[in-house]
Each structure stands twice: as C-alpha cells, then as structure tokens.
Design a protein around this motif. Structure first.
Motif, short mmCIF file in Angstrom:
data_model
loop_
_atom_site.label_atom_id
_atom_site.label_comp_id
_atom_site.label_asym_id
_atom_site.label_seq_id
_atom_site.Cartn_x
_atom_site.Cartn_y
_atom_site.Cartn_z
N GLY A 207 0.81 -1.21 0.00
CA GLY A 207 0.00 0.00 0.00
C GLY A 207 0.85 1.26 0.00
O GLY A 207 0.54 2.23 -0.72
N LEU A 208 1.92 1.26 0.80
CA LEU A 208 2.82 2.41 0.82
C LEU A 208 3.47 2.62 -0.55
O LEU A 208 3.58 3.75 -1.05
CB LEU A 208 3.90 2.22 1.89
CG LEU A 208 3.42 2.24 3.35
CD1 LEU A 208 4.56 1.86 4.29
CD2 LEU A 208 2.87 3.63 3.70
N MET A 209 3.89 1.52 -1.13
CA MET A 209 4.51 1.60 -2.46
C MET A 209 3.49 2.02 -3.51
O MET A 209 3.83 2.68 -4.49
CB MET A 209 5.15 0.26 -2.82
CG MET A 209 6.33 -0.12 -1.94
SD MET A 209 7.01 -1.76 -2.32
CE MET A 209 7.76 -1.45 -3.93
N ALA A 210 2.22 1.65 -3.31
CA ALA A 210 1.17 1.99 -4.27
C ALA A 210 0.99 3.50 -4.38
O ALA A 210 0.74 4.03 -5.47
CB ALA A 210 -0.14 1.31 -3.88
N VAL A 211 1.09 4.19 -3.24
CA VAL A 211 0.96 5.65 -3.26
C VAL A 211 2.03 6.27 -4.16
O VAL A 211 1.76 7.16 -4.97
CB VAL A 211 1.05 6.22 -1.83
CG1 VAL A 211 1.03 7.75 -1.85
CG2 VAL A 211 -0.09 5.70 -0.96
N ALA A 212 3.26 5.76 -4.02
CA ALA A 212 4.36 6.26 -4.85
C ALA A 212 4.16 5.84 -6.31
O ALA A 212 4.47 6.61 -7.24
CB ALA A 212 5.69 5.73 -4.32
N GLN A 213 3.65 4.63 -6.54
CA GLN A 213 3.37 4.17 -7.90
C GLN A 213 2.38 5.11 -8.58
O GLN A 213 2.55 5.45 -9.76
CB GLN A 213 2.77 2.76 -7.86
CG GLN A 213 3.78 1.65 -8.01
CD GLN A 213 3.97 1.20 -9.45
OE1 GLN A 213 3.29 1.67 -10.37
NE2 GLN A 213 4.91 0.30 -9.66
N ILE A 214 1.34 5.50 -7.87
CA ILE A 214 0.33 6.40 -8.43
C ILE A 214 0.96 7.72 -8.86
O ILE A 214 0.71 8.23 -9.96
CB ILE A 214 -0.80 6.63 -7.41
CG1 ILE A 214 -1.62 5.34 -7.24
CG2 ILE A 214 -1.71 7.78 -7.85
CD1 ILE A 214 -2.60 5.40 -6.09
N ALA A 215 1.81 8.28 -7.99
CA ALA A 215 2.46 9.55 -8.31
C ALA A 215 3.36 9.41 -9.53
O ALA A 215 3.35 10.26 -10.44
CB ALA A 215 3.26 10.04 -7.10
N GLY A 216 4.14 8.34 -9.57
CA GLY A 216 5.02 8.13 -10.71
C GLY A 216 4.25 7.89 -12.00
O GLY A 216 4.63 8.39 -13.07
N ALA A 217 3.16 7.13 -11.91
CA ALA A 217 2.35 6.83 -13.10
C ALA A 217 1.68 8.10 -13.64
O ALA A 217 1.57 8.28 -14.86
CB ALA A 217 1.30 5.78 -12.77
N LEU A 218 1.23 8.97 -12.75
CA LEU A 218 0.63 10.23 -13.20
C LEU A 218 1.64 11.07 -13.96
O LEU A 218 1.35 11.60 -15.05
CB LEU A 218 0.11 11.01 -11.99
CG LEU A 218 -1.25 10.61 -11.43
CD1 LEU A 218 -1.54 11.36 -10.14
CD2 LEU A 218 -2.36 10.88 -12.46
N LEU A 219 2.84 11.18 -13.41
CA LEU A 219 3.87 11.98 -14.06
C LEU A 219 4.27 11.36 -15.40
O LEU A 219 4.38 12.06 -16.41
CB LEU A 219 5.09 12.08 -13.13
CG LEU A 219 6.27 12.92 -13.66
CD1 LEU A 219 5.84 14.37 -13.87
CD2 LEU A 219 7.44 12.86 -12.67
#
Length: 252
Positions: A207-219
């Motif tokens: 879940g913690l990594m998912a938050v970062a994944q979302i930010a990276g995927a948006l960018l």
C-alpha cells in the motif's frame, strides 16, 4: 510487514515511484521493484505478490490518465480486460506447476529483439498504420497469451503488449501505449487475486509503495501524452535492454 527499517521502506517507496513513471511510459516497472523487494529480504514469491499489490495501482492510474487525455476509450476495452484478468489469474495459479525456467532463456532474446525493433524500425511514430489482425482475433489470441505470461512470470509484459498493438493492431506508438494500461491492470489484478491466496503479499508495504506508484504513473503518463513516441521509444528500448541484461545476469 517484515521488520524493515525506515530507510529500507523509503528506498522501496522511491523504487515504486520510479517504477510507476517508467511503467506508465514503456512498461517494465517490475524490473525496478521486484529486485529491490528481494534485496530487502522478501522471499521471491512473496515479493512477486507484493509487487502485484502496488503494480495494480500504477497501471490503473496510467489507464485513467490516458483515458482522460482521450487516447483510449476504456468502455471499448472491457471485454479484452476481462480476458486479460482471467488469463492473468490462470497464469498465477499455474506458477508452481509449469516449468518456467525455459522461458528465462528465451526472454532475453525476445526483449533484445523488441529493443532493436523500436530502435531501428523506420516510420515508428504516433500515426496509425495498416491493421494486420482484427480486434476480435487480437483479443482472443494475443491478449490472453501475454496476460497468462504476466501471471506466470511477468517481466516485459508491457513491451510485449505494445509490440502487439503496433505490429498487429496497427496502432501508433502513443495509442499503443495507452491501450496497454487497462489490460496490464487487469492481468495484474488477476495475478494478485491468485497470489493473495497462496503467497501472503505484504499488504501494508504494498500500500505504501502503491501511493508512490500512483504519483510516478501520473507523471509518466502525462509526459508520454505530451511528447508521444519521442519519449516512449527511447525508454522502451532502454527498459527492454535492461530487463534482458538482468535476466542474462541471473542465468549466469
């Protein structure tokens, strides 16, 4: 969650951000996150399962972002996504009963071929070209084969889908990238459902990594939508080559 230090968790979160960025553009995010998860001391099968937890969020974010840019209509992909989910689930269920070692010998060759194709093939741009396979046949043959592989092994799924859309469906590079994301999400989700039953993914870490994944995927998806094949092709070549080299290193 395992007894991981704060520094190690932050490294994993940073890796997830980088993976989300790369995966949204060219695929291959697992090239970054799976090795880092295993270096953190997580057993291989559990690392794969945890990777699926965060990976589904990155793929979903990229799919939504491309849809909002008008590059793909998710409603037209629902049937193909259902096929990808079922195939990804099946692949993960067979992960312990099918000998996958032979695939690891073949994969570097295929990935290097993909890298060379996108590096040197003339005329690869964001303009659609002649379709060589009907959408129905593509959905019934190419998508389940790649999605099954995603559940079974995983590395290079995005690149394989992209190659299929470019070579057989006749899509331009940007359109092909956009169309891979919902399917990659569906096959990841199918794999996660299967892994959740047998591999005990680390939900909190995922879940913690998912938050970062979302930010990276948006960018990443926003950059790809703005620049198109000029950023997608080089990154696809780099990630495919890097994945091939990592697999060769593992085999040696």
């Amino acid at each position: 969650m395992l007894d991981l230090s704060l520094e190690l968790v932050l490294i994993l979160v940073a890796a997830a951000f980088a993976a989300g960025f790369v995966d949204a553009i060219a695929g291959g995010g697992g090239l970054i996150t799976v090795p880092v998860l295993m270096l953190a001391g997580i057993p291989p099968t559990q690392a794969l399962a945890t990777n699926k937890v965060q990976g589904v969020f990155g793929a979903a974010t990229a799919a939504i972002s491309y849809a909002r840019k008008g590059l793909v209509d998710p409603g037209q992909q629902l049937g193909a996504a259902a096929v990808a989910f079922a195939a990804g689930l099946s692949g993960a269920l067979f992960v312990t009963s099918i000998p996958t070692q032979a695939l690891y010998y073949f994969l570097p060759v295929l990935l290097i071929a993909i890298a060379l194709f996108f590096a040197f093939k003339p005329g690869l741009n964001d303009i659609d070209r002649t379709r060589r396979m009907s959408p129905e046949m593509f959905t019934l043959s190419i998508i389940p084969a790649i999605a099954f592989y995603d559940g079974l092994v995983g590395p290079g799924t995005g690149a394989f889908l992209m190659l299929g859309f470019v070579m057989l469906a006749g899509y331009g590079v940007l359109k092909a990238t956009a169309h891979t994301k919902l399917l990659n999400f569906a096959s990841n989700l199918g794999g996660l459902v299967a892994f959740a039953a047998v591999a005990k993914p680390l939900w909190l870490l995922g879940g913690l990594m998912a938050v970062a994944q979302i930010a990276g995927a948006l960018l990443g998806s926003r950059l790809a939508a703005r620049i198109g094949s000029r950023v997608i092709k080089p990154l696809l070549v780099v990630t495919s080559s890097a994945l091939a080299l990592r697999l060769i290193w593992q085999l040696l």
